[in-house]
Design a protein around this motif. Structure first.
Motif, PDB file in Angstrom:
ATOM      1  N   ASP A  98    -145.113  88.231  -9.344  1.00 17.07           N
ATOM      2  CA  ASP A  98    -146.003  87.390 -10.151  1.00 17.07           C
ATOM      3  C   ASP A  98    -145.764  85.911  -9.854  1.00 17.07           C
ATOM      4  O   ASP A  98    -144.616  85.458  -9.758  1.00 17.07           O
ATOM      5  CB  ASP A  98    -145.778  87.641 -11.645  1.00 17.07           C
ATOM      6  CG  ASP A  98    -146.297  88.992 -12.095  1.00 17.07           C
ATOM      7  OD1 ASP A  98    -147.065  89.606 -11.327  1.00 17.07           O
ATOM      8  OD2 ASP A  98    -145.944  89.440 -13.204  1.00 17.07           O
ATOM      9  N   GLY A  99    -146.874  85.157  -9.724  1.00 18.12           N
ATOM     10  CA  GLY A  99    -146.775  83.724  -9.469  1.00 18.12           C
ATOM     11  C   GLY A  99    -146.586  83.356  -8.015  1.00 18.12           C
ATOM     12  O   GLY A  99    -146.440  82.179  -7.685  1.00 18.12           O
ATOM     13  N   THR A 100    -146.585  84.381  -7.111  1.00 16.66           N
ATOM     14  CA  THR A 100    -146.348  84.090  -5.686  1.00 16.66           C
ATOM     15  C   THR A 100    -147.517  84.537  -4.805  1.00 16.66           C
ATOM     16  O   THR A 100    -147.339  84.786  -3.613  1.00 16.66           O
ATOM     17  CB  THR A 100    -145.072  84.790  -5.192  1.00 16.66           C
ATOM     18  OG1 THR A 100    -145.291  86.215  -5.210  1.00 16.66           O
ATOM     19  CG2 THR A 100    -143.882  84.443  -6.052  1.00 16.66           C
ATOM     20  N   TYR A 101    -148.693  84.682  -5.389  1.00 19.79           N
ATOM     21  CA  TYR A 101    -149.850  85.141  -4.610  1.00 19.79           C
ATOM     22  C   TYR A 101    -151.131  84.587  -5.231  1.00 19.79           C
ATOM     23  O   TYR A 101    -151.135  84.088  -6.369  1.00 19.79           O
ATOM     24  CB  TYR A 101    -149.921  86.673  -4.575  1.00 19.79           C
ATOM     25  CG  TYR A 101    -150.209  87.274  -5.931  1.00 19.79           C
ATOM     26  CD1 TYR A 101    -151.524  87.537  -6.341  1.00 19.79           C
ATOM     27  CD2 TYR A 101    -149.188  87.555  -6.822  1.00 19.79           C
ATOM     28  CE1 TYR A 101    -151.791  88.052  -7.598  1.00 19.79           C
ATOM     29  CE2 TYR A 101    -149.451  88.070  -8.073  1.00 19.79           C
ATOM     30  CZ  TYR A 101    -150.753  88.321  -8.448  1.00 19.79           C
ATOM     31  OH  TYR A 101    -151.024  88.824  -9.691  1.00 19.79           O
ATOM     32  N   GLN A 102    -152.215  84.693  -4.472  1.00 22.26           N
ATOM     33  CA  GLN A 102    -153.537  84.310  -4.968  1.00 22.26           C
ATOM     34  C   GLN A 102    -154.502  85.470  -4.789  1.00 22.26           C
ATOM     35  O   GLN A 102    -154.459  86.173  -3.767  1.00 22.26           O
ATOM     36  CB  GLN A 102    -154.070  83.095  -4.204  1.00 22.26           C
ATOM     37  CG  GLN A 102    -153.292  81.810  -4.440  1.00 22.26           C
ATOM     38  CD  GLN A 102    -153.878  80.641  -3.664  1.00 22.26           C
ATOM     39  OE1 GLN A 102    -154.653  80.823  -2.723  1.00 22.26           O
ATOM     40  NE2 GLN A 102    -153.519  79.430  -4.061  1.00 22.26           N
ATOM     41  N   ASN A 103    -155.359  85.671  -5.782  1.00 15.70           N
ATOM     42  CA  ASN A 103    -156.446  86.641  -5.654  1.00 15.70           C
ATOM     43  C   ASN A 103    -157.574  85.996  -4.866  1.00 15.70           C
ATOM     44  O   ASN A 103    -158.059  84.926  -5.241  1.00 15.70           O
ATOM     45  CB  ASN A 103    -156.965  87.058  -7.039  1.00 15.70           C
ATOM     46  CG  ASN A 103    -155.974  87.929  -7.786  1.00 15.70           C
ATOM     47  OD1 ASN A 103    -155.729  89.065  -7.409  1.00 15.70           O
ATOM     48  ND2 ASN A 103    -155.392  87.391  -8.843  1.00 15.70           N
TER      49      ASN A 103
END
Length: 328
Positions: free
Chosen positions: A296-301
């Motif tokens: 969580d918090g380390t990717y983008q949709n």
């Protein structure tokens, strides 16, 4: 020696012989069972990967098993009717056996994670298995996350229910909002295989699910955070299977092995498979430590080429993965 003393000693001698016979019989059964299980390993679909570390994408930066004491195995669950059918890997996990710290760890790799697939360009990570089989899937994980994985095992998704049934079911805490989607998945599996129809789950709370119910539970997607909670449910099922397998009596092991082994494809040899199983049981305690990538918090949709994908911060996820597996 009087008659009473003779009779007492004779009874003691007979008792010792009976005990000895029982012990020898048990040892014989264990040996026979062990040989039987070993013979069952012939049913495993062996797929030796005669590849170099370079072929598998292992770089000089990857922590080595000989240094860390951590054995990593890549696990694939394919959503196909047979292991020979071309399919994307529906489930991707790294199983890590930490022999130095006596721990077994399981890391889920989200199937929609958008990564570089060597020689194929960028795509969802689960496409690697369909594009180049286990060799390309291993290379993809090693290349993107600086891992040293050489071993893999693929299990047909539809065989899991047989394995869980042999274990006598597993305990799952079903949430109220999971019941409807769970029963929809049961209906789907019942339609695919009418010969093994099972009943719906009717109540929430901790309960024993049979094989088909547990597989349906692991397939729930439209509840909570979609695929994120789906991978969490898959790890929960794996953890409960591991705990149940450790508690199975020795005389049930041959039947369990017969349910599991014909449904596995791997490049692990028979002797190594037995050794790894013993090592996992010795180091696993009662719980499997769990993790998930991307964190969580380390990717983008994002939507790329019409695909909904998760674009990870590769360096941060690589760092967090190594921290979890190796304690770096």
């Amino acid at each position: 020696m009087n008659y009473r003393e003779f009779k007492r000693r004779r009874k003691k001698s007979v008792f010792r012989r009976v005990v000895l016979i029982i012990v020898l019989a048990i040892i014989g059964l264990l040996i026979a069972g062990g040989l039987y299980v070993y013979s069952l390993l012939d049913k495993v679909q062996e797929n030796p990967l005669d590849l170099t570390p370079e072929d598998l994408g292992i770089s000089e930066l990857a922590p080595l098993e000989s240094d860390t004491g951590v054995i990593n195995i890549l696990l694939f669950g394919v959503d196909a009717r047979s292991l020979n059918e071309s399919s994307r890997s529906d489930t991707i996990m790294i199983a890590s056996i930490d022999t130095k710290n006596n721990a077994v760890k399981l890391t889920s790799l989200m199937r929609d994670m958008y990564v570089e697939i060597p020689g194929k360009g960028k795509n969802r990570i689960n496409a690697a298995y369909a594009l180049g089989g286990p060799a390309l899937a291993i290379k993809t994980v090693n290349t993107n996350f600086d891992m040293d994985i050489t071993r893999y095992a693929t299990v047909n998704f539809y065989s899991l229910e047989k394995i869980i049934d042999q274990l006598g079911g597993i305990t799952i805490d079903v949430k109220q909002n999971e019941i409807g989607p769970l029963n929809s998945c049961i209906n789907e599996l019942n339609r695919l295989d009418p010969s093994g129809k099972v009943a719906h789950v009717t109540s929430a709370g901790p309960q024993t699910l049979n094989g088909r119910q547990a597989v349906a539970y692991s397939r729930i997607r439209k509840v909570g955070r979609d695929d994120f909670q789906r991978t969490e449910r898959q790890r929960t099922v794996m953890n409960e299977m591991f705990k149940k397998a450790k508690s199975v009596g020795v005389f049930k092991l041959p039947a369990l092995a017969e349910a599991i082994l014909p449904n596995v494809e791997t490049n692990i040899t028979k002797s190594e498979m037995l050794s790894l199983a013993v090592t996992a049981v010795q180091n696993g305690g009662n719980e499997i430590e769990q993790f998930r990538l991307p964190v969580d918090g380390t990717y983008q949709n994002q939507s790329i080429n019409g695909m909904a994908v998760l674009v990870p911060d590769m360096e941060e996820n690589k760092r967090l993965l190594h921290e979890f597996i190796y304690g770096e």
